[in-house]
Scaffold this motif. Structure first.
Motif, mmCIF file in Angstrom:
data_model
loop_
_atom_site.group_PDB
_atom_site.id
_atom_site.type_symbol
_atom_site.label_atom_id
_atom_site.label_comp_id
_atom_site.label_asym_id
_atom_site.label_seq_id
_atom_site.Cartn_x
_atom_site.Cartn_y
_atom_site.Cartn_z
ATOM 1 N N GLU A 1 0.814 -1.212 0.000
ATOM 2 C CA GLU A 1 0.000 0.000 0.000
ATOM 3 C C GLU A 1 0.848 1.263 0.000
ATOM 4 O O GLU A 1 0.529 2.244 -0.681
ATOM 5 C CB GLU A 1 -0.924 -0.030 1.220
ATOM 6 N N ALA A 2 1.948 1.289 0.765
ATOM 7 C CA ALA A 2 2.759 2.504 0.858
ATOM 8 C C ALA A 2 3.344 2.885 -0.504
ATOM 9 O O ALA A 2 3.425 4.071 -0.854
ATOM 10 C CB ALA A 2 3.879 2.308 1.880
ATOM 11 N N TYR A 3 3.756 1.903 -1.278
ATOM 12 C CA TYR A 3 4.310 2.163 -2.604
ATOM 13 C C TYR A 3 3.265 2.823 -3.499
ATOM 14 O O TYR A 3 3.525 3.824 -4.177
ATOM 15 C CB TYR A 3 4.791 0.851 -3.210
ATOM 16 N N HIS A 4 2.059 2.271 -3.479
ATOM 17 C CA HIS A 4 1.007 2.830 -4.324
ATOM 18 C C HIS A 4 0.586 4.219 -3.857
ATOM 19 O O HIS A 4 0.254 5.081 -4.683
ATOM 20 C CB HIS A 4 -0.199 1.894 -4.349
ATOM 21 N N ARG A 5 0.580 4.445 -2.562
ATOM 22 C CA ARG A 5 0.227 5.778 -2.065
ATOM 23 C C ARG A 5 1.246 6.814 -2.532
ATOM 24 O O ARG A 5 0.877 7.923 -2.937
ATOM 25 C CB ARG A 5 0.120 5.770 -0.542
ATOM 26 N N ILE B 1 -6.790 3.416 -2.977
ATOM 27 C CA ILE B 1 -6.085 4.290 -3.918
ATOM 28 C C ILE B 1 -7.020 4.611 -5.082
ATOM 29 O O ILE B 1 -7.712 3.727 -5.605
ATOM 30 C CB ILE B 1 -4.818 3.599 -4.462
ATOM 31 N N THR B 2 -7.041 5.863 -5.524
ATOM 32 C CA THR B 2 -7.889 6.260 -6.644
ATOM 33 C C THR B 2 -7.023 6.550 -7.863
ATOM 34 O O THR B 2 -6.408 7.613 -7.954
ATOM 35 C CB THR B 2 -8.727 7.498 -6.293
ATOM 36 N N PRO B 3 -6.957 5.642 -8.815
ATOM 37 C CA PRO B 3 -6.228 5.930 -10.053
ATOM 38 C C PRO B 3 -7.021 6.888 -10.924
ATOM 39 O O PRO B 3 -8.228 7.067 -10.735
ATOM 40 C CB PRO B 3 -6.092 4.554 -10.707
ATOM 41 N N ASP B 4 -6.344 7.494 -11.883
ATOM 42 C CA ASP B 4 -7.030 8.384 -12.820
ATOM 43 C C ASP B 4 -7.751 7.591 -13.903
ATOM 44 O O ASP B 4 -8.841 7.965 -14.328
ATOM 45 C CB ASP B 4 -6.029 9.348 -13.460
ATOM 46 N N LEU B 5 -7.115 6.527 -14.359
ATOM 47 C CA LEU B 5 -7.711 5.618 -15.327
ATOM 48 C C LEU B 5 -7.494 4.185 -14.864
ATOM 49 O O LEU B 5 -6.498 3.883 -14.200
ATOM 50 C CB LEU B 5 -7.087 5.801 -16.713
ATOM 51 N N THR B 6 -8.407 3.317 -15.234
ATOM 52 C CA THR B 6 -8.311 1.897 -14.918
ATOM 53 C C THR B 6 -8.601 1.104 -16.185
ATOM 54 O O THR B 6 -9.476 1.472 -16.968
ATOM 55 C CB THR B 6 -9.340 1.497 -13.841
ATOM 56 N N VAL C 1 -0.890 11.093 -15.435
ATOM 57 C CA VAL C 1 -2.077 10.256 -15.287
ATOM 58 C C VAL C 1 -1.653 8.892 -14.732
ATOM 59 O O VAL C 1 -0.779 8.231 -15.292
ATOM 60 C CB VAL C 1 -2.794 10.079 -16.639
ATOM 61 N N LEU C 2 -2.258 8.490 -13.628
ATOM 62 C CA LEU C 2 -1.973 7.185 -13.033
ATOM 63 C C LEU C 2 -2.972 6.165 -13.574
ATOM 64 O O LEU C 2 -4.183 6.293 -13.380
ATOM 65 C CB LEU C 2 -2.070 7.256 -11.511
ATOM 66 N N ILE C 3 -2.443 5.146 -14.260
ATOM 67 C CA ILE C 3 -3.272 4.090 -14.840
ATOM 68 C C ILE C 3 -3.048 2.801 -14.063
ATOM 69 O O ILE C 3 -1.931 2.281 -14.011
ATOM 70 C CB ILE C 3 -2.939 3.847 -16.323
ATOM 71 N N PHE C 4 -4.096 2.294 -13.449
ATOM 72 C CA PHE C 4 -4.058 0.971 -12.826
ATOM 73 C C PHE C 4 -4.530 -0.052 -13.859
ATOM 74 O O PHE C 4 -5.683 0.002 -14.301
ATOM 75 C CB PHE C 4 -4.973 0.914 -11.600
ATOM 76 N N ARG D 1 -11.637 9.199 -14.667
ATOM 77 C CA ARG D 1 -12.155 10.536 -14.413
ATOM 78 C C ARG D 1 -12.942 11.072 -15.609
ATOM 79 O O ARG D 1 -12.528 10.919 -16.757
ATOM 80 C CB ARG D 1 -10.994 11.481 -14.109
ATOM 81 N N ARG D 2 -14.042 11.709 -15.312
ATOM 82 C CA ARG D 2 -14.912 12.229 -16.369
ATOM 83 C C ARG D 2 -14.188 13.265 -17.237
ATOM 84 O O ARG D 2 -14.379 13.298 -18.459
ATOM 85 C CB ARG D 2 -16.159 12.838 -15.735
#
Length: 425
Positions: A217-221, A256-261, A233-236, A279-280
């Motif tokens: 989790e810490a890495y992704h945060r 964690i909230t990515p920008d795109l998935t 832009v963070l893409i999961f 994101r819209r």
């Protein structure tokens, strides 16, 4: 010569390598690939009629097991109304709404036909949205076979990537940086040097294509913080983990909230489908609203959408993931016990319904550690398990999958087979 051998020899005359996806060729493990005739529940049968307990599960989508009666009935009914229209359907809207409900980071979603198409489109969208070109990916993570992603690390941390496939121009590879997975100092160094140039970072939040590796989790945060600060832009890429490690994916598990998935696998219930969304304000840049072009005749195919809707509605039932995770954990722990009894250096872990097995003393943390596995012993174990009627991924670099129909009896049979297999290698 058995039927599998006959089919493989025949296939090689008309299909390159005899297969339509490279890992199916058994090249890394040796031997003849099994040509599957049918599957039901947790089992598959090959062309010679041999039964296997299946832990590939079509590389993830068969979370309900093969031939789930509800999915089959729904697809049969949908087929009577038409296979494909090239026009929108109500089912597409329903699936998009359900995905957005389950994954709140996806305010809007676009359906496509494969995971590769989803990741390719998400990267193009991120570049169009930011006006930047540089892409960051991670060593050992696989996001499909589009040109920007068939790139390996350069000679140093800040050197641009090198092509890992013939046919990919060097000038395309130069727009991609490849970082070591799970290495926070390397990540911070690249953002300090090139943050203003980075269009997107794409990551498998739990890697499943160098076996199963989780950065934590810490890495992704920290990754989320760096992307936010730089405007990247963070893409999961949750093509594999989406609805496999939990109903809300890795992003929900870690908050964690990515920008795109990007999604695939489970959302098609075994049919070819993928999706990207987020994101819209970013999604507003995709055609027909914006200037980033993406299209597909079979996107939102009615049969695939139907299979996905039934699957997603079944897996959201209370207790589903608790049961599934317990079975995967029991399998991983049992494999470790069996190896220990045989004196074999081995480790295993599970996350949700995914599991990894490694011929190393400790669970690896990155691609370099995975490559230090005893590959020869893995290959021997793979074939011993195949002989025992257990079908694992034919590569030491792939995760495995448990379905809801892998019940205690199936797990017990698998562990009994593993004890015999470990004793042989």
């Amino acid at each position: 010569m058995n039927r599998n051998q006959q089919l493989f020899e025949r296939a090689q005359r008309s299909i390159p390598g005899g297969v339509n996806s490279p890992v199916r060729a058994f090249k890394s493990v040796g031997g003849t690939p099994r040509f599957i005739d049918r599957a039901q529940g947790p089992y598959m049968w090959d062309a010679d009629g041999k039964q296997y307990i299946d832990y590939i599960q079509s590389w993830g989508p068969m979370i309900l097991g093969h031939g789930d009666a509800d999915v089959v009935a729904a697809v049969q009914q949908a087929a009577t109304r038409g296979f494909s229209f090239g026009a929108p359907t109500e089912g597409e809207v329903e699936l998009a709404e359900l995905i957005c409900e389950l994954l709140p980071s996806m305010e809007q979603v676009r359906l496509v036909s494969s995971g590769t198409e989803a990741t390719m489109s998400a990267i193009r969208l991120a570049r169009g949205f930011t006006g930047r070109s540089l892409l960051i990916k991670f060593e050992g993570c696989y996001h499909g076979h589009s040109d920007s992603l068939l790139v390996k690390a350069g000679s140093g941390l800040l050197t641009f990537g090198q092509t890992s496939s013939a046919g990919v121009p060097e000038e395309i590879a130069r727009h991609t940086l490849v970082l070591p997975f799970n290495d926070l100092p390397a990540l911070e160094a690249v953002f300090a040097e090139k943050g203003a140039e980075i269009a997107a970072v794409i990551i498998e939040p739990f890697a499943g294509n160098m076996n199963l590796i989780a950065p934590g989790e810490a890495y992704h945060r920290r990754l989320r913080e760096l992307c936010t600060a730089s405007g990247a832009v963070l893409i999961f890429d949750e093509v594999m983990t989406g609805f496999r490690v939990g109903l809300t994916g890795v992003q929900g598990r870690y908050g964690i909230t990515p920008d795109l998935t990007t999604l695939g696998k489970v959302i098609g219930g075994g049919m070819p489908v993928g999706a990207f969304g987020g994101r819209r304000d970013i999604m507003a840049h995709i055609a027909p609203l914006g200037g980033v072009y993406q299209a597909g005749t079979l996107s939102g195919n009615p049969l695939a959408v139907t299979a996905g809707l039934v699957t997603l509605n079944k897996i959201r039932q209370p207790g589903f993931y608790e049961t599934l995770s317990q079975r995967a954990a029991r399998l991983a722990a049992g494999l470790q016990d069996a190896a220990r009894e045989a004196g074999v250096v081995f480790s295993a872990q599970s996350m949700g319904s995914m599991f990894g097995l490694y011929f190393t003393a400790e669970v690896p943390q990155n691609f370099a550690e995975v490559t230090r596995s005893d590959i020869a012993r893995f290959n021997a174990f793979f074939h011993a398990m195949l002989d025992e009627g257990v079908y694992l991924a034919p590569s030491a670099y792939e995760a495995g999958f448990v379905s809801i129909v892998h019940d205690d009896a199936v797990i017990d049979a698998t562990l009994a087979a593993a004890r015999r297999a470990f004793a042989r290698i």
